[in-house]
Design a protein around this motif. Structure first.
Motif, PDB file in Angstrom:
ATOM      1  N   GLU A  65       0.830  -1.201   0.000  1.00 14.06           N
ATOM      2  CA  GLU A  65       0.000   0.000   0.000  1.00 14.06           C
ATOM      3  C   GLU A  65       0.869   1.259   0.000  1.00 14.06           C
ATOM      4  O   GLU A  65       0.531   2.257  -0.642  1.00 14.06           O
ATOM      5  CB  GLU A  65      -0.932   0.001   1.221  1.00 14.06           C
ATOM      6  CG  GLU A  65      -1.820   1.224   1.333  1.00 14.06           C
ATOM      7  CD  GLU A  65      -2.693   1.464   0.109  1.00 14.06           C
ATOM      8  OE1 GLU A  65      -2.940   2.650  -0.217  1.00 14.06           O
ATOM      9  OE2 GLU A  65      -3.134   0.486  -0.527  1.00 14.06           O
ATOM     10  N   ARG A  66       2.007   1.208   0.693  1.00 15.88           N
ATOM     11  CA  ARG A  66       2.912   2.362   0.692  1.00 15.88           C
ATOM     12  C   ARG A  66       3.584   2.526  -0.666  1.00 15.88           C
ATOM     13  O   ARG A  66       3.792   3.650  -1.126  1.00 15.88           O
ATOM     14  CB  ARG A  66       3.959   2.208   1.795  1.00 15.88           C
ATOM     15  CG  ARG A  66       3.386   2.017   3.186  1.00 15.88           C
ATOM     16  CD  ARG A  66       2.361   3.098   3.533  1.00 15.88           C
ATOM     17  NE  ARG A  66       1.717   2.839   4.816  1.00 15.88           N
ATOM     18  CZ  ARG A  66       1.980   3.524   5.927  1.00 15.88           C
ATOM     19  NH1 ARG A  66       2.857   4.505   5.908  1.00 15.88           N
ATOM     20  NH2 ARG A  66       1.350   3.237   7.047  1.00 15.88           N
ATOM     21  N   VAL A  67       3.901   1.427  -1.328  1.00 20.18           N
ATOM     22  CA  VAL A  67       4.418   1.507  -2.699  1.00 20.18           C
ATOM     23  C   VAL A  67       3.371   2.163  -3.590  1.00 20.18           C
ATOM     24  O   VAL A  67       3.676   3.054  -4.399  1.00 20.18           O
ATOM     25  CB  VAL A  67       4.779   0.106  -3.233  1.00 20.18           C
ATOM     26  CG1 VAL A  67       5.144   0.185  -4.715  1.00 20.18           C
ATOM     27  CG2 VAL A  67       5.920  -0.508  -2.438  1.00 20.18           C
ATOM     28  N   VAL A  71       3.634   5.471  -6.085  1.00 20.11           N
ATOM     29  CA  VAL A  71       3.385   5.438  -7.525  1.00 20.11           C
ATOM     30  C   VAL A  71       2.383   6.519  -7.909  1.00 20.11           C
ATOM     31  O   VAL A  71       2.579   7.279  -8.871  1.00 20.11           O
ATOM     32  CB  VAL A  71       2.882   4.040  -7.957  1.00 20.11           C
ATOM     33  CG1 VAL A  71       2.418   4.067  -9.417  1.00 20.11           C
ATOM     34  CG2 VAL A  71       3.971   2.995  -7.763  1.00 20.11           C
ATOM     35  N   PHE A  72       1.297   6.618  -7.153  1.00 18.62           N
ATOM     36  CA  PHE A  72       0.296   7.657  -7.431  1.00 18.62           C
ATOM     37  C   PHE A  72       0.922   9.051  -7.348  1.00 18.62           C
ATOM     38  O   PHE A  72       0.675   9.913  -8.207  1.00 18.62           O
ATOM     39  CB  PHE A  72      -0.869   7.555  -6.447  1.00 18.62           C
ATOM     40  CG  PHE A  72      -1.946   6.593  -6.856  1.00 18.62           C
ATOM     41  CD1 PHE A  72      -2.552   6.698  -8.094  1.00 18.62           C
ATOM     42  CD2 PHE A  72      -2.371   5.594  -5.986  1.00 18.62           C
ATOM     43  CE1 PHE A  72      -3.565   5.819  -8.477  1.00 18.62           C
ATOM     44  CE2 PHE A  72      -3.376   4.715  -6.350  1.00 18.62           C
ATOM     45  CZ  PHE A  72      -3.967   4.826  -7.596  1.00 18.62           C
ATOM     46  N   GLU A  73       1.707   9.283  -6.315  1.00 22.72           N
ATOM     47  CA  GLU A  73       2.287  10.611  -6.113  1.00 22.72           C
ATOM     48  C   GLU A  73       3.174  11.025  -7.285  1.00 22.72           C
ATOM     49  O   GLU A  73       3.220  12.204  -7.665  1.00 22.72           O
ATOM     50  CB  GLU A  73       3.090  10.649  -4.820  1.00 22.72           C
ATOM     51  CG  GLU A  73       3.675  12.022  -4.518  1.00 22.72           C
ATOM     52  CD  GLU A  73       4.411  12.083  -3.193  1.00 22.72           C
ATOM     53  OE1 GLU A  73       5.196  13.037  -3.006  1.00 22.72           O
ATOM     54  OE2 GLU A  73       4.215  11.178  -2.353  1.00 22.72           O
ATOM     55  N   ALA A  74       3.880  10.056  -7.858  1.00 23.30           N
ATOM     56  CA  ALA A  74       4.808  10.360  -8.956  1.00 23.30           C
ATOM     57  C   ALA A  74       4.120  10.380 -10.317  1.00 23.30           C
ATOM     58  O   ALA A  74       4.776  10.617 -11.334  1.00 23.30           O
ATOM     59  CB  ALA A  74       5.943   9.338  -8.963  1.00 23.30           C
ATOM     60  N   GLY A  75       2.814  10.136 -10.366  1.00 25.28           N
ATOM     61  CA  GLY A  75       2.094  10.249 -11.618  1.00 25.28           C
ATOM     62  C   GLY A  75       1.933   8.959 -12.390  1.00 25.28           C
ATOM     63  O   GLY A  75       1.537   8.986 -13.567  1.00 25.28           O
ATOM     64  N   LEU A 233      10.649   3.939   2.820  1.00 25.37           N
ATOM     65  CA  LEU A 233      11.433   3.404   1.703  1.00 25.37           C
ATOM     66  C   LEU A 233      10.518   2.813   0.631  1.00 25.37           C
ATOM     67  O   LEU A 233      10.754   2.994  -0.573  1.00 25.37           O
ATOM     68  CB  LEU A 233      12.429   2.354   2.199  1.00 25.37           C
ATOM     69  CG  LEU A 233      13.329   1.776   1.108  1.00 25.37           C
ATOM     70  CD1 LEU A 233      14.781   1.695   1.573  1.00 25.37           C
ATOM     71  CD2 LEU A 233      12.856   0.393   0.661  1.00 25.37           C
ATOM     72  N   ALA A 234       9.466   2.119   1.054  1.00 18.47           N
ATOM     73  CA  ALA A 234       8.515   1.563   0.089  1.00 18.47           C
ATOM     74  C   ALA A 234       7.836   2.679  -0.699  1.00 18.47           C
ATOM     75  O   ALA A 234       7.668   2.584  -1.924  1.00 18.47           O
ATOM     76  CB  ALA A 234       7.472   0.716   0.822  1.00 18.47           C
ATOM     77  N   HIS A 235       7.439   3.744  -0.005  1.00 17.22           N
ATOM     78  CA  HIS A 235       6.810   4.882  -0.669  1.00 17.22           C
ATOM     79  C   HIS A 235       7.772   5.502  -1.687  1.00 17.22           C
ATOM     80  O   HIS A 235       7.395   5.762  -2.845  1.00 17.22           O
ATOM     81  CB  HIS A 235       6.417   5.922   0.383  1.00 17.22           C
ATOM     82  CG  HIS A 235       5.646   7.085  -0.151  1.00 17.22           C
ATOM     83  ND1 HIS A 235       4.356   7.348   0.216  1.00 17.22           N
ATOM     84  CD2 HIS A 235       5.990   8.077  -1.024  1.00 17.22           C
ATOM     85  CE1 HIS A 235       3.925   8.438  -0.410  1.00 17.22           C
ATOM     86  NE2 HIS A 235       4.920   8.895  -1.166  1.00 17.22           N
ATOM     87  N   MET A 236       9.020   5.728  -1.284  1.00 18.55           N
ATOM     88  CA  MET A 236       9.998   6.342  -2.171  1.00 18.55           C
ATOM     89  C   MET A 236      10.336   5.428  -3.350  1.00 18.55           C
ATOM     90  O   MET A 236      10.595   5.900  -4.458  1.00 18.55           O
ATOM     91  CB  MET A 236      11.262   6.679  -1.393  1.00 18.55           C
ATOM     92  CG  MET A 236      11.057   7.648  -0.227  1.00 18.55           C
ATOM     93  SD  MET A 236      10.267   9.210  -0.711  1.00 18.55           S
ATOM     94  CE  MET A 236      11.579   9.944  -1.694  1.00 18.55           C
ATOM     95  N   SER A 237      10.311   4.130  -3.127  1.00 21.86           N
ATOM     96  CA  SER A 237      10.555   3.185  -4.226  1.00 21.86           C
ATOM     97  C   SER A 237       9.422   3.253  -5.243  1.00 21.86           C
ATOM     98  O   SER A 237       9.648   3.161  -6.455  1.00 21.86           O
ATOM     99  CB  SER A 237      10.706   1.764  -3.683  1.00 21.86           C
ATOM    100  OG  SER A 237      11.822   1.659  -2.816  1.00 21.86           O
TER     101      SER A 237
END
Length: 580
Positions: A65-67, A71-75, A233-237
């Motif tokens: 879910e954090r990944v 992904v959404f944040e980066a478009g 880290l998952a979010h940033m990945s």
């Protein structure tokens, strides 16, 4: 790096105003996806090995879910899909048996679906190579997110390491130094949070291998599973994989020969698992990088082990992270000229050296200085000789130094059942100088090459205070295990290797410094025994059907990475024909 944007694979599904485009988009829209999500956004696959039967990966729903948020944040637009979860803790006969199956699942899921790039959710030790093998065969942009290690185990007022504690305590029960109740009471304390083994076992080793190969963000390997920074880290990945898709940063640009040489040297510095030898070879084979056993000698030999973690040392993965994690190790290596290729590219678009040159180094006991290594030479010891013509391996940092050069008489077990039936016999003819030999536990023989090479010692010797013996087999051992254990003997006994004809009482010589493993019989005697073995060879009816038949007929030997012969190589991610 080029600023031109490569075409998106997903456009072949969603980018046309015809019957096929209509159908692909329409069926996806039944999930409530608005039309603008199909208008040129990178579609990011989240390849998830979540399973309640794989305890190491059981927290991956939250991590994925954090990944997704990243992904959404980066478009980009995230699409999560499951693949076979081969967890070592429950899966029989061994997760190695299904590593290649899982890689096939990953490869075909990526190639057959509208995916532009993929986040590989890995944790339990075989999930890391399996997912990397499958993604490498497609050569798409990919980044690994590891689930992270468990918190330190606790028992009797001290820290205990997952896996390692099992081997230690079970030997103490057999030796009579602790009670069965004391042994059982450690069970819950050993595994007290989500995550992989908290020792430098194969899961943590492969997490470090992924980071040193450059297919993760920095610090991926060591952040504890339940630490909030693991979710960051998952979010940033998730954010980074969108950019990798737009840049066309595929795995073949990261998984170069230079990256594998960095990983081999890193494995020595961390005291990593012998299983890395097999897994790196298999990953390299999928991306088309030549790698063989001699590279472990040429690159790894002479590299000091700097990380003082169980099973080789004292500490656990929590301390490793707090001490600076793998970036601190890589910085130490780089400053000493031990990082072979500091300019190797990584997933964040920077070189590995740029990522670590300023890394904090916070605890010289956990991550030791070069002048005070845990082991002066921690490189995997590659052995050859008439007993292992194609090679065998041993982990010096987990062995007893006095046994690294040894000659003793063989005590032979024809298979694991034979070993279990006889090892506790007080009349077993064995002494501390004997060499325990286990056959028919290799890739074909088990099948799957289970982690049984670190045979428990005979109880009657444990009672005398013996704590280690030379052990030889065609099996693997858990990265959490320890001892003077020769593994991966190739060819294996089932394939007619010399191991198959070792007899009770034969003299065997181990010389790690000389890289030699020798059965002390004449060449003529060896050939005579092998001819007789071939004549008497029987077919195992269990190998005649199903996946097991496929496995036994196509698995390569340990020195070749145990991949299937027909899977070696990169087949790319060309868009398949329409489904309708």
């Amino acid at each position: 790096m080029s600023t031109s944007r490569p075409p998106l694979r997903s456009a072949a599904w969603f980018g046309t105003a015809d019957k096929n485009g209509f159908m692909y988009r329409s069926w996806m829209k039944n999930q409530g996806i608005p039309d603008h999500e199909f208008q040129g956004k990178p579609i990011i696959g989240i390849c998830n090995t979540w399973s309640e039967l794989t305890p190491c990966n059981a927290h991956f729903r939250q991590l994925a879910e954090r990944v997704r948020r990243g992904v959404f944040e980066a478009g980009g637009y995230p699409v999560e899909f499951p693949v076979f979860s081969n967890g070592e803790s429950n899966l029989r006969p061994t997760a190695m048996f299904t590593r290649n199956l899982a890689s096939m699942d990953v490869e075909e899921a990526i190639r057959g679906n509208p995916i532009d790039a993929v986040v590989l959710m890995v944790g339990c030790d075989k999930t890391t190579p399996a997912l990397l093998m499958g993604a490498a065969s497609c050569d798409v942009p990919a980044i690994c997110v590891t689930g992270g290690p468990m918190l330190n185990g606790k028992h009797g007022g001290r820290d205990i390491g997952s896996g390692t504690a099992v081997w230690q305590l079970s030997e103490q029960v057999k030796a009579g130094t602790i009670t069965l109740h004391e042994f059982m009471s450690a069970e819950s304390g050993m595994s007290r949070s989500a995550g992989t083994c908290n020792t430098m076992g194969t899961a943590s080793t492969m997490a470090c291998m992924a980071e040193s190969l450059g297919v993760t963000l920095p610090h991926n390997a060591a952040i504890p599973a339940v630490d909030a920074r693991r979710y960051v880290l998952a979010h940033m990945s998730g954010m980074r994989i969108v950019q990798m898709a737009l840049e066309g940063l595929t795995l073949s640009k990261i998984l170069t020969r230079a990256a594998f040489e960095n990983a081999i040297r890193t494995n020595a510095a961390i005291g990593g698992s012998t299983n890395a030898v097999i897994h790196l070879k298999a990953i390299a084979g999928r991306i088309g990088v030549p790698l063989d056993l001699e590279d472990w000698t040429r690159i790894g030999k002479g590299t000091p082990t700097l990380v003082d973690l169980m099973p080789s040392g004292r500490y656990l993965m929590e301390e490793f992270y707090y001490a600076g994690g793998l970036p601190a190790v890589l910085r130490r290596m780089g400053e000493a000229g031990l990082l072979p290729h500091p300019d190797a590219l990584t997933a964040n678009g920077h070189s590995i050296w740029d990522n670590v040159k300023d890394a904090p180094m916070l605890n010289d006991e956990v991550i030791r200085p070069l002048a005070k290594p845990l082991v002066a030479d921690g490189g995997i010891c590659v052995l050859r000789g008439n007993l292992a013509p194609n090679g065998a391996v041993l982990k010096p940092s987990a062995a007893t130094a006095s046994l690294l050069q040894h000659r003793g008489r063989a005590v032979v077990f024809e298979n694991l059942a034979d070993y279990k039936a006889r090892i506790n016999d007080p009349d077993l003819v064995v002494d501390k100088d004997s060499v325990l030999v286990l056959k028919n536990c290799g890739p074909r023989g088990y099948p799957g090459m289970a982690e049984v090479g670190n045979m428990g010692l005979p109880p009657k010797l444990l009672a005398q205070g013996v704590t280690d013996m030379v052990r030889i087999s065609d099996a693997r051992m858990s990265g959490t295990a320890y001892g003077t254990v020769v593994l991966h003997v190739a060819p294996e006994a089932r394939a007619g290797g010399p191991l198959a004809v070792v007899q009770e009482g034969d003299w065997i010589e181990l010389d790690c410094a000389g890289g030699r493993l020798h059965l002390d019989i004449s060449d003529a005697e060896l050939q005579s025994r092998l001819a007789a073995w071939t004549a008497a060879k029987t077919v195992n009816p269990d190998d005649g059907a199903g996946y097991r038949k496929l496995y036994v007929e196509h698995v390569l030997q340990a020195d070749e990475g145990c991949d299937f012969d027909f899977l070696v190589g990169c087949r790319g991610a060309g868009v398949p024909s329409h489904s309708h």
